[in-house]
Scaffold this motif. Structure first.
Motif, PDB file in Angstrom:
ATOM      1  N   LEU A 248       0.824  -1.221   0.000  1.00 28.18           N
ATOM      2  CA  LEU A 248       0.000   0.000   0.000  1.00 28.18           C
ATOM      3  C   LEU A 248       0.856   1.269   0.000  1.00 28.18           C
ATOM      4  CD1 LEU A 248      -2.789   1.427   0.407  1.00 28.18           C
ATOM      5  CD2 LEU A 248      -2.423   1.155   2.884  1.00 28.18           C
ATOM      6  N   ALA A 249       1.944   1.256   0.763  1.00 32.58           N
ATOM      7  CA  ALA A 249       2.738   2.479   0.989  1.00 32.58           C
ATOM      8  C   ALA A 249       3.135   3.193  -0.307  1.00 32.58           C
ATOM      9  CB  ALA A 249       3.958   2.163   1.854  1.00 32.58           C
ATOM     10  N   PRO A 250       3.628   2.486  -1.338  1.00 28.26           N
ATOM     11  CA  PRO A 250       4.027   3.213  -2.554  1.00 28.26           C
ATOM     12  C   PRO A 250       2.846   3.763  -3.346  1.00 28.26           C
ATOM     13  CG  PRO A 250       4.477   0.856  -2.790  1.00 28.26           C
ATOM     14  CD  PRO A 250       4.004   1.062  -1.383  1.00 28.26           C
ATOM     15  N   LYS A 251       1.631   3.246  -3.107  1.00 28.61           N
ATOM     16  CA  LYS A 251       0.460   3.756  -3.843  1.00 28.61           C
ATOM     17  C   LYS A 251       0.041   5.110  -3.306  1.00 28.61           C
ATOM     18  CE  LYS A 251      -1.258  -0.786  -4.983  1.00 28.61           C
ATOM     19  NZ  LYS A 251      -1.974  -1.888  -4.351  1.00 28.61           N
ATOM     20  N   ILE A 252       0.315   5.395  -2.032  1.00 25.96           N
ATOM     21  CA  ILE A 252      -0.184   6.634  -1.412  1.00 25.96           C
ATOM     22  C   ILE A 252       0.517   7.874  -1.942  1.00 25.96           C
ATOM     23  CG2 ILE A 252      -0.364   7.803   0.833  1.00 25.96           C
ATOM     24  CD1 ILE A 252      -0.991   4.993   2.012  1.00 25.96           C
ATOM     25  N   PRO A 253       1.787   8.028  -2.193  1.00 20.41           N
ATOM     26  CA  PRO A 253       2.823   7.231  -1.558  1.00 20.41           C
ATOM     27  C   PRO A 253       3.164   7.801  -0.183  1.00 20.41           C
ATOM     28  CG  PRO A 253       3.814   8.814  -3.078  1.00 20.41           C
ATOM     29  CD  PRO A 253       2.331   9.095  -3.060  1.00 20.41           C
ATOM     30  N   VAL A 254       3.560   6.918   0.739  1.00 21.17           N
ATOM     31  CA  VAL A 254       4.035   7.360   2.049  1.00 21.17           C
ATOM     32  C   VAL A 254       5.456   7.891   1.887  1.00 21.17           C
ATOM     33  CG1 VAL A 254       4.640   6.623   4.388  1.00 21.17           C
ATOM     34  CG2 VAL A 254       2.599   5.697   3.282  1.00 21.17           C
ATOM     35  N   CYS A 255       5.648   9.164   2.275  1.00 15.16           N
ATOM     36  CA  CYS A 255       6.988   9.760   2.221  1.00 15.16           C
ATOM     37  C   CYS A 255       7.524   9.813   3.642  1.00 15.16           C
ATOM     38  CB  CYS A 255       6.937  11.179   1.671  1.00 15.16           C
ATOM     39  SG  CYS A 255       6.257  11.229   0.023  1.00 15.16           S
ATOM     40  N   THR A 256       8.751   9.366   3.834  1.00 12.93           N
ATOM     41  CA  THR A 256       9.321   9.398   5.177  1.00 12.93           C
ATOM     42  C   THR A 256      10.312  10.548   5.280  1.00 12.93           C
ATOM     43  OG1 THR A 256      10.929   7.744   4.440  1.00 12.93           O
ATOM     44  CG2 THR A 256       9.023   6.937   5.649  1.00 12.93           C
ATOM     45  N   THR A 257      10.276  11.208   6.434  1.00 19.86           N
ATOM     46  CA  THR A 257      11.253  12.255   6.743  1.00 19.86           C
ATOM     47  C   THR A 257      12.292  11.605   7.638  1.00 19.86           C
ATOM     48  OG1 THR A 257       9.563  13.949   6.600  1.00 19.86           O
ATOM     49  CG2 THR A 257      11.526  14.499   7.883  1.00 19.86           C
ATOM     50  N   VAL A 258      13.533  11.546   7.172  1.00 21.44           N
ATOM     51  CA  VAL A 258      14.540  10.815   7.947  1.00 21.44           C
ATOM     52  C   VAL A 258      15.738  11.690   8.289  1.00 21.44           C
ATOM     53  CG1 VAL A 258      13.886   8.575   6.955  1.00 21.44           C
ATOM     54  CG2 VAL A 258      15.741   9.857   5.933  1.00 21.44           C
ATOM     55  N   THR A 259      16.287  11.424   9.465  1.00 16.19           N
ATOM     56  CA  THR A 259      17.569  11.993   9.879  1.00 16.19           C
ATOM     57  C   THR A 259      18.525  10.820   9.978  1.00 16.19           C
ATOM     58  OG1 THR A 259      16.433  13.691  11.140  1.00 16.19           O
ATOM     59  CG2 THR A 259      18.739  13.294  11.718  1.00 16.19           C
ATOM     60  N   THR A 260      19.652  10.893   9.268  1.00 13.91           N
ATOM     61  CA  THR A 260      20.552   9.736   9.247  1.00 13.91           C
ATOM     62  C   THR A 260      21.721   9.940  10.211  1.00 13.91           C
ATOM     63  OG1 THR A 260      21.795  10.638   7.390  1.00 13.91           O
ATOM     64  CG2 THR A 260      19.996   9.147   6.859  1.00 13.91           C
ATOM     65  N   TYR A 261      22.171   8.814  10.747  1.00 13.30           N
ATOM     66  CA  TYR A 261      23.312   8.785  11.665  1.00 13.30           C
ATOM     67  C   TYR A 261      24.246   7.676  11.203  1.00 13.30           C
ATOM     68  CZ  TYR A 261      20.305  11.413  14.897  1.00 13.30           C
ATOM     69  OH  TYR A 261      19.495  12.359  15.469  1.00 13.30           O
ATOM     70  N   PRO A 262      25.570   7.927  11.195  1.00  6.54           N
ATOM     71  CA  PRO A 262      26.483   6.803  10.932  1.00  6.54           C
ATOM     72  C   PRO A 262      26.456   5.838  12.121  1.00  6.54           C
ATOM     73  CG  PRO A 262      27.727   8.776  11.534  1.00  6.54           C
ATOM     74  CD  PRO A 262      26.272   9.178  11.482  1.00  6.54           C
ATOM     75  N   LEU A 263      26.914   4.624  11.882  1.00  3.94           N
ATOM     76  CA  LEU A 263      26.861   3.589  12.926  1.00  3.94           C
ATOM     77  C   LEU A 263      27.506   4.048  14.232  1.00  3.94           C
ATOM     78  CD1 LEU A 263      26.045   0.626  13.465  1.00  3.94           C
ATOM     79  CD2 LEU A 263      28.287  -0.042  12.600  1.00  3.94           C
ATOM     80  N   GLN A 264      28.610   4.764  14.121  1.00  4.21           N
ATOM     81  CA  GLN A 264      29.304   5.164  15.369  1.00  4.21           C
ATOM     82  C   GLN A 264      28.526   6.199  16.159  1.00  4.21           C
ATOM     83  OE1 GLN A 264      30.662   5.358  12.306  1.00  4.21           O
ATOM     84  NE2 GLN A 264      31.697   7.301  11.955  1.00  4.21           N
ATOM     85  N   LYS A 265      27.449   6.772  15.554  1.00  6.47           N
ATOM     86  CA  LYS A 265      26.610   7.743  16.270  1.00  6.47           C
ATOM     87  C   LYS A 265      25.271   7.112  16.699  1.00  6.47           C
ATOM     88  CE  LYS A 265      29.006  11.663  15.414  1.00  6.47           C
ATOM     89  NZ  LYS A 265      29.505  12.614  16.368  1.00  6.47           N
ATOM     90  N   ALA A 266      25.217   5.803  16.786  1.00  3.03           N
ATOM     91  CA  ALA A 266      23.953   5.128  17.144  1.00  3.03           C
ATOM     92  C   ALA A 266      23.440   5.602  18.503  1.00  3.03           C
ATOM     93  CB  ALA A 266      24.148   3.617  17.133  1.00  3.03           C
ATOM     94  N   GLU A 267      24.344   5.760  19.462  1.00  2.52           N
ATOM     95  CA  GLU A 267      23.916   6.223  20.787  1.00  2.52           C
ATOM     96  C   GLU A 267      23.332   7.637  20.699  1.00  2.52           C
ATOM     97  OE1 GLU A 267      23.652   4.657  23.650  1.00  2.52           O
ATOM     98  OE2 GLU A 267      23.235   6.396  24.903  1.00  2.52           O
ATOM     99  N   GLN A 268      23.935   8.472  19.840  1.00  5.17           N
ATOM    100  CA  GLN A 268      23.415   9.838  19.652  1.00  5.17           C
ATOM    101  C   GLN A 268      22.000   9.790  19.069  1.00  5.17           C
ATOM    102  OE1 GLN A 268      25.143  12.686  20.588  1.00  5.17           O
ATOM    103  NE2 GLN A 268      23.133  13.643  20.263  1.00  5.17           N
ATOM    104  N   ALA A 269      21.759   8.850  18.159  1.00  4.53           N
ATOM    105  CA  ALA A 269      20.417   8.716  17.578  1.00  4.53           C
ATOM    106  C   ALA A 269      19.394   8.418  18.674  1.00  4.53           C
ATOM    107  CB  ALA A 269      20.412   7.606  16.527  1.00  4.53           C
ATOM    108  N   LEU A 270      19.763   7.541  19.625  1.00  8.08           N
ATOM    109  CA  LEU A 270      18.842   7.214  20.723  1.00  8.08           C
ATOM    110  C   LEU A 270      18.648   8.424  21.649  1.00  8.08           C
ATOM    111  CD1 LEU A 270      19.998   3.590  21.628  1.00  8.08           C
ATOM    112  CD2 LEU A 270      17.989   4.268  20.307  1.00  8.08           C
ATOM    113  N   THR A 271      19.735   9.153  21.903  1.00 11.99           N
ATOM    114  CA  THR A 271      19.652  10.361  22.743  1.00 11.99           C
ATOM    115  C   THR A 271      18.715  11.383  22.096  1.00 11.99           C
ATOM    116  OG1 THR A 271      21.893   9.976  23.516  1.00 11.99           O
ATOM    117  CG2 THR A 271      21.041  12.206  23.791  1.00 11.99           C
ATOM    118  N   ASP A 272      18.866  11.556  20.786  1.00 17.05           N
ATOM    119  CA  ASP A 272      18.028  12.534  20.072  1.00 17.05           C
ATOM    120  C   ASP A 272      16.568  12.080  20.033  1.00 17.05           C
ATOM    121  OD1 ASP A 272      20.306  14.009  19.713  1.00 17.05           O
ATOM    122  OD2 ASP A 272      20.510  13.603  17.564  1.00 17.05           O
ATOM    123  N   LEU A 273      16.340  10.766  19.922  1.00 17.62           N
ATOM    124  CA  LEU A 273      14.963  10.252  19.946  1.00 17.62           C
ATOM    125  C   LEU A 273      14.329  10.530  21.314  1.00 17.62           C
ATOM    126  CD1 LEU A 273      12.590   8.623  18.810  1.00 17.62           C
ATOM    127  CD2 LEU A 273      13.763   6.538  19.506  1.00 17.62           C
TER     128      LEU A 273
END
Ligand SMILES: [Zn+2]
Ligand SMILES: [Zn+2]
Length: 317
Positions: free
Chosen positions: A279-304
């Motif tokens: 279904l998602a591509p028919k709507i289409p669902v657009c996602t807003t993403v913020t990317t983090y490199p693997l070494q910043k995984a903890e920062q991603a959780l802090t920001d969440l």
């Protein structure tokens, strides 16, 4: 391979080098392109839900490629027994022996992983790895929650993060009116909700301008349940969509009376995944993403935890 690993709950993730995983029979060896960050990862990190295996590589919204180059998605449901009374009645999401990616099975905050081929999902072609990753939990469990709201015309979404920013688009596409509830005074997120089609956006301490026919609570604050009930029309449903929630305060029976109901949604079935990803591509669902490199995984959780970004966070190894 490099991985961001939870060694002990309550401690920051460690970036470590692990031996490359070896697929067991029936498993695929996968090269990870992107892995979405889910609030469940934060609950595991913060010891609000227990990890069953430690150390564990978190992450259950994995977009990856097989050894022959096929792109697949790996969701939260990683394995079921196929034989229990839930599996044999179309409710594998409730399997008594289910194993979940990034909780019981090492997940996607890594360069490589393995996954049972039977639980991998096909992904729409027209989204990048980073844009597709959030569909795999927030999107499809959000979609399961949306189904439990029936044909509710006025839909409240409490907690406007990764899941709600996708489900608002699905609900608007289905012709529903979306009422988005954010942290009080979070005008940035309220504007974001309106851009995605919400008819109204306000603080979770506010009453919407119209009665709701259903509400989905994505936030983990139990006090939102009686608040949502107060805004619900007779016959309406409050669906709680998270794996963890603080205690729900008591409330007068009058607020539940007139066939209002409260129900939770747990996990997903493979059918939910296949339906939503088609279904998602028919709507289409657009996602807003913020990317983090693997070494910043903890920062991603802090920001969440801090609500520092709109939409979804995605780790790119
Ligand atoms: Zn999740
Ligand atoms: Zn089962």
């Amino acid at each position: 391979m490099r991985a961001a690993v939870l060694e002990r709950p309550g401690q920051p993730l460690s970036i470590t080098t692990l031996p490359d995983p070896t697929p067991a029979p029936g498993q695929l060896l996968l090269q990870i392109g992107a892995c979405g960050v889910c609030r469940t990862d934060l609950h595991l990190r913060d010891h609000e839900i227990p990890a069953t295996k430690l150390p564990i590589t978190l992450g259950h919204q994995i977009v990856a490629r097989t050894e022959d180059g096929q792109r697949v998605g790996v969701p939260w449901l990683g394995w079921t027994d196929g034989t229990c009374r839930y599996c044999t009645t179309g409710r594998e999401n409730l399997c008594l022996n289910a194993r979940f990616t990034g909780r019981d099975i090492d997940g996607g905050y890594a360069e490589l992983t393995t996954a049972d081929e039977r639980y991998c999902l096909p992904l729409p072609d027209d989204l990048s790895d980073q844009q597709a990753a959030p569909l795999l939990c927030g999107g499809l469990i959000g979609y399961r929650a949306l189904r439990f709201t029936g044909d509710a015309a006025n839909l409240g979404l409490y907690g406007f993060g990764s899941a709600a920013h996708m489900i608002a688009q699905v609900a608007a596409y289905q012709g529903r009116s979306v009422f988005a509830f954010t942290r009080p005074h979070d005008e940035r997120t309220q504007n974001f909700a309106k851009q995605l089609g919400a008819k109204w956006a306000g603080g979770s301490d506010e009453r919407p301008p119209e009665q709701l026919d259903a509400a989905i609570i994505f936030a983990s604050a139990g006090e939102l349940v009686p608040r949502a009930l107060k805004s619900l029309s007779p016959g309406g449903t409050v669906v709680t969509a998270g794996i963890h929630m603080s205690d729900i305060p008591s409330f007068p029976y009058e607020d539940l009376w007139h066939e209002r109901s409260i129900r939770s949604v747990a996990n997903l079935t493979r059918q939910d995944g296949e339906e939503f990803l088609a279904l998602a591509p028919k709507i289409p669902v657009c996602t807003t993403v913020t990317t983090y490199p693997l070494q910043k995984a903890e920062q991603a959780l802090t920001d969440l935890r801090a609500g520092a970004f709109e939409g979804s966070a995605v780790i790119v190894p």
